[in-house]
Design a protein around this motif. Structure first.
Motif, PDB file in Angstrom:
ATOM      1  N   ASN A  24      -0.036  -2.252  -6.825  1.00 47.46           N
ATOM      2  CA  ASN A  24       1.030  -2.738  -5.952  1.00 47.46           C
ATOM      3  C   ASN A  24       1.313  -1.745  -4.835  1.00 47.46           C
ATOM      4  O   ASN A  24       0.812  -0.605  -4.840  1.00 47.46           O
ATOM      5  N   ASP A  25       2.113  -2.163  -3.861  1.00 51.07           N
ATOM      6  CA  ASP A  25       2.343  -1.328  -2.681  1.00 51.07           C
ATOM      7  C   ASP A  25       2.966   0.006  -3.039  1.00 51.07           C
ATOM      8  O   ASP A  25       2.606   1.056  -2.474  1.00 51.07           O
ATOM      9  N   ARG A  26       3.916   0.007  -3.967  1.00 51.45           N
ATOM     10  CA  ARG A  26       4.574   1.264  -4.343  1.00 51.45           C
ATOM     11  C   ARG A  26       3.561   2.239  -4.924  1.00 51.45           C
ATOM     12  O   ARG A  26       3.596   3.440  -4.619  1.00 51.45           O
ATOM     13  N   GLU A  27       2.654   1.731  -5.752  1.00 54.70           N
ATOM     14  CA  GLU A  27       1.653   2.602  -6.360  1.00 54.70           C
ATOM     15  C   GLU A  27       0.686   3.149  -5.310  1.00 54.70           C
ATOM     16  O   GLU A  27       0.309   4.332  -5.351  1.00 54.70           O
ATOM     17  N   ILE A  28       0.288   2.317  -4.384  1.00 55.25           N
ATOM     18  CA  ILE A  28      -0.617   2.767  -3.322  1.00 55.25           C
ATOM     19  C   ILE A  28       0.055   3.825  -2.468  1.00 55.25           C
ATOM     20  O   ILE A  28      -0.542   4.862  -2.128  1.00 55.25           O
ATOM     21  N   GLU A  29       1.324   3.593  -2.122  1.00 50.84           N
ATOM     22  CA  GLU A  29       2.058   4.567  -1.313  1.00 50.84           C
ATOM     23  C   GLU A  29       2.222   5.890  -2.055  1.00 50.84           C
ATOM     24  O   GLU A  29       2.116   6.971  -1.460  1.00 50.84           O
ATOM     25  N   LEU A  30       2.479   5.814  -3.367  1.00 56.51           N
ATOM     26  CA  LEU A  30       2.583   7.033  -4.166  1.00 56.51           C
ATOM     27  C   LEU A  30       1.273   7.811  -4.115  1.00 56.51           C
ATOM     28  O   LEU A  30       1.259   9.031  -3.906  1.00 56.51           O
ATOM     29  N   ALA A  31       0.158   7.116  -4.301  1.00 53.89           N
ATOM     30  CA  ALA A  31      -1.143   7.780  -4.287  1.00 53.89           C
ATOM     31  C   ALA A  31      -1.436   8.396  -2.922  1.00 53.89           C
ATOM     32  O   ALA A  31      -1.998   9.503  -2.833  1.00 53.89           O
ATOM     33  N   LEU A  32      -1.052   7.700  -1.870  1.00 56.64           N
ATOM     34  CA  LEU A  32      -1.239   8.245  -0.517  1.00 56.64           C
ATOM     35  C   LEU A  32      -0.378   9.483  -0.307  1.00 56.64           C
ATOM     36  O   LEU A  32      -0.827  10.490   0.244  1.00 56.64           O
ATOM     37  N   ASP A  33       0.861   9.415  -0.762  1.00 58.54           N
ATOM     38  CA  ASP A  33       1.771  10.555  -0.602  1.00 58.54           C
ATOM     39  C   ASP A  33       1.284  11.777  -1.371  1.00 58.54           C
ATOM     40  O   ASP A  33       1.488  12.921  -0.946  1.00 58.54           O
ATOM     41  N   LYS A  34       0.654  11.536  -2.519  1.00 57.69           N
ATOM     42  CA  LYS A  34       0.156  12.646  -3.345  1.00 57.69           C
ATOM     43  C   LYS A  34      -1.217  13.141  -2.902  1.00 57.69           C
ATOM     44  O   LYS A  34      -1.717  14.133  -3.425  1.00 57.69           O
ATOM     45  N   ASN A  35      -1.830  12.438  -1.938  1.00 62.68           N
ATOM     46  CA  ASN A  35      -3.143  12.829  -1.411  1.00 62.68           C
ATOM     47  C   ASN A  35      -4.216  12.893  -2.499  1.00 62.68           C
ATOM     48  O   ASN A  35      -4.946  13.876  -2.632  1.00 62.68           O
ATOM     49  N   ILE A  36      -4.304  11.814  -3.291  1.00 60.93           N
ATOM     50  CA  ILE A  36      -5.327  11.777  -4.330  1.00 60.93           C
ATOM     51  C   ILE A  36      -6.711  11.714  -3.697  1.00 60.93           C
ATOM     52  O   ILE A  36      -6.864  11.407  -2.512  1.00 60.93           O
ATOM     53  N   PHE A  37      -7.725  11.951  -4.554  1.00 62.31           N
ATOM     54  CA  PHE A  37      -9.092  12.004  -4.041  1.00 62.31           C
ATOM     55  C   PHE A  37      -9.589  10.656  -3.549  1.00 62.31           C
ATOM     56  O   PHE A  37     -10.137  10.538  -2.450  1.00 62.31           O
ATOM     57  N   CYS A  38      -9.403   9.590  -4.379  1.00 63.93           N
ATOM     58  CA  CYS A  38     -10.072   8.342  -4.021  1.00 63.93           C
ATOM     59  C   CYS A  38      -9.418   7.135  -4.678  1.00 63.93           C
ATOM     60  O   CYS A  38      -8.955   7.202  -5.816  1.00 63.93           O
TER      61      CYS A  38
END
Length: 386
Positions: free
Chosen positions: A96-110
């Motif tokens: 979901n959007d919240r999860e994607i935004e969290l991953a972007l904010d945390k700068n995950i690898f992929c």
């Protein structure tokens, strides 16, 4: 089997509970590291969905593994346990959007992307943050693994991934999106796989797709082959550590790798499965018309695998040296499927005996529920009981 468990410590604990042998976990992690390190381009991520117990996550992170997450909550758990964001991959068919935004904010690898609509959403959300997201396309290789139907994921009929016929059009789509960067391909064919031939078939399919990419002059660096290696539920003592050598050697032998390729693995069950035991207490021994029941205080709320797909777990009475007798080992939940085993041969049971349900470190505690308003089981490690 009494010597395997600290029975003198168990008596003070409220059942049911999970007990984790951290010495075995560390031995398993050492085996994974030793065998994967023989191949310089192999990178291992722990599949958090198997077990997110904080104490286990800390030990796995200390061993230097990355994290494979399938939800925002798992990303948060991994980061809280100290996994570097650049070691985290994020899969899942319904991010979901919240999860994607969290991953972007945390700068995950992929991000392991599973559909074209998801690709567009990640691009849009990354653009709103002025970022570029690394993506790997999860390709459905249409390979049937020799495992239970509920845990196979690589067939065309499954909900996961992008069809092979759609791979090139999806890559073309990604090329025109400014805020995503295609870095690899992702695959996963199922779980509890013991036949290395299934992984060989996956390698052959990956080789076909890599050839197709090269012919189109498309270069990728990362190949994520997922996980899926199983454990021996029949013999948790004799085969406590899976055959990681055969597993990694299969990919090293059959993948046609280029020097620039890095191969990622997402192992879960094979890392934590054997180190966990569900300990429960016999409430009643009930004589039925044609069989006897050992009614225990653990139920399908604590370990759902047997009820969900008739999974086998070795069951031992660790309080008794009596002769083995056949019992249906059942729980207290108001469901007919709340059965751990039928006609299990275990040492003679009495009220108050402790029963060990083995090989429960994966998909046990993490899947527990509070159905019937039951308490969630606690998890204890070897260190907790020193």
């Amino acid at each position: 089997m009494k010597g395997t468990f600290p029975l003198d410590k168990f008596g003070s604990l409220e059942t049911p509970f999970y007990f984790y042998d951290t010495e075995l976990l560390r031995r398993t992690l050492s085996a994974v590291k030793a065998e994967s390190a023989r191949h310089s381009n192999f990178i291992v991520h722990y599949a958090v969905k198997a077990n997110a117990n904080t104490k286990l996550l800390n030990i796995i992170r200390e061993a230097g593994f990355g994290a494979d997450c399938v939800s925002g909550g798992e990303i948060e758990a991994a980061i809280k346990a100290g996994f570097p964001p650049q070691s985290i991959v994020f899969a899942g068919v319904g991010k979901n959007d919240r999860e994607i935004e969290l991953a972007l904010d945390k700068n995950i690898f992929c991000f392991n992307v599973e559909s074209v609509p998801e690709l567009h959403v990640i691009n849009e959300l990354a653009g709103s943050k002025g970022k570029t997201a690394n993506i790997a396309l999860r390709i459905n290789p249409n390979i049937g693994a020799h495992t239970h139907a509920n845990i196979t994921t690589g067939l065309a009929e499954n909900k996961f991934g992008i069809a092979m016929s759609d791979m090139m059009p999806t890559i073309e789509c990604a090329k025109h999106l400014k805020n995503v960067r295609l870095v690899g391909l992702h695959f996963h064919i199922g779980s509890q796989i013991l036949d290395m031939g299934d992984f060989t078939a996956l390698c052959n399919r990956i080789n076909q797709l890599l050839t197709q990419l090269e012919q189109s002059r498309i270069a990728i660096e990362h190949i994520n082959v997922g996980g899926g290696l199983g454990i021996d539920y029949q013999h948790p003592n004799r085969v406590a550590v899976p055959d990681f050598k055969a597993y990694f050697d299969t990919f090293a032998k059959h993948l046609n790798l280029r020097e620039s390729h890095k191969v990622h693995f997402e192992l879960g069950r094979s890392i934590v499965g054997q180190c966990g035991t569900l300990v429960t207490k016999v409430l009643y021994v009930k004589q039925g018309t044609a069989k006897q029941f050992a009614i225990v205080d653990a139920g399908m709320t604590d370990l759902i695998r047997p009820a969900l797909y008739h999974a086998y777990h070795k069951i031992e009475n660790i309080s008794s040296d009596g002769p083995a007798e056949p019992y249906d080992v059942v729980g207290p939940i108001c469901e007919s499927s709340d059965v751990f085993a039928k006609q299990a041969e275990i040492n003679k049971c009495h009220r108050g005996d402790l029963i060990a349900i083995r090989s429960a470190g994966a998909y046990g505690e993490i899947m527990a529920s509070q159905y019937n308003c039951r308490r969630l089981p606690q998890g204890y490690t070897t260190e907790d009981l020193v």
